[in-house]
Write an enzyme that holds these catalytic residues in place. Structure first.
Site, PDB file in Angstrom:
ATOM      1  CE  LYS A 149       1.542   8.833   3.642  1.00 16.46           C
ATOM      2  NZ  LYS A 149       0.163   8.855   4.167  1.00 16.46           N
ATOM      3  CE1 TYR A 153       2.435   8.995   0.086  1.00 15.12           C
ATOM      4  CE2 TYR A 153       4.328   7.552   0.375  1.00 15.12           C
ATOM      5  CZ  TYR A 153       2.976   7.782   0.472  1.00 15.12           C
ATOM      6  OH  TYR A 153       2.151   6.790   0.957  1.00 15.12           O
TER       7      TYR A 153
END
Length: 230
Positions: A159, A155
């Site tokens: 990002k 994750y």
């Protein structure tokens, strides 16, 4: 009238962004994979619904056709995202990264590419990529911030990639206002509603960028307090 499409908008940050932008006078499209949930959210908010899976080129192309036929698009909010698997970093496979990047990075890239011709017809073409402080080198190394306590390679790295992609598009397409918004640690399904911010607070940066219009900047990484460290 400003027309906005928000991906992953049937709940959480996407839903609240839609609610606030409708309140601000935008015509809003709710994009969601699940047709039943998406239509329900659109009906509740007074928005339009378009079925949309950002990992499918066919689905994205169909959404472009639908939105363009209805009058075009001014603002694209790439909000759809997934956290990925929750297990030890040593056990992560390449496929785990591929799964997360397929939504968080490649999905946003697919949406931008597909909607660029429509956005180019707008007087104030705008893209807001919903990223995270968990992708900020500065924030994950700052022990005073909650971001420094999170270990999530798939994750967090996705990002970081999304934020840098935003900067590169801003440099390459000066006619487009494209920015990355960090909602902050907001209570949503992604974190088991453990965040200390409300969804309204979490959408401050997104709504601010989506409503900046022709005076908005481009290539910025911002949170609800302003430009954020990256």
């Amino acid at each position: 009238m400003t027309t906005t499409l928000i991906t992953g908008a049937n709940k959480g940050l996407g839903y609240e962004t839609a609610r606030r932008l409708i309140e601000a006078g935008h015509t809003v499209w709710i994009g969601a994979r699940d047709a039943e949930r998406g239509q329900k959210a659109a009906d509740e908010l007074g928005a339009s619904f378009v079925q949309l899976d950002v990992t499918s080129q066919e689905s994205v192309d169909a959404a472009v056709t639908t939105v363009t036929a209805a009058g075009g698009l001014d603002v694209l909010v790439n909000n759809a995202g997934i956290t990925g698997p929750h297990r030890d970093a040593a056990d992560l496979e390449a496929a785990d990264f591929e799964e997360v990047y397929a939504v968080n990075v490649f999905g946003a890239a697919r949406m931008i590419r597909a909607f660029l011709p429509t956005l180019q017809e707008s007087a104030a073409p705008t893209v807001v990529n919903v990223t995270s402080g968990l992708g900020s080198f500065a924030e994950v190394h700052d022990t005073s911030r909650v971001e420094s306590t999170v270990i999530a390679p798939t994750y967090c790295s996705s990002k970081s990639a999304l934020t840098m992609m935003t900067v590169q598009y801003a440099k390459a397409l000066p006619w487009l206002r494209i920015n990355a918004a960090d909602p902050g640690y907001t209570a949503t399904d992604l974190n088991g509603n453990s965040g200390h911010q409300t969804v309204t607070e979490g959408t401050d940066a997104i709504v601010g960028l989506a409503t900046a219009g022709v005076d908005g900047e481009s290539g910025k990484f911002v949170d609800r307090n302003g430009v954020a460290p990256f």
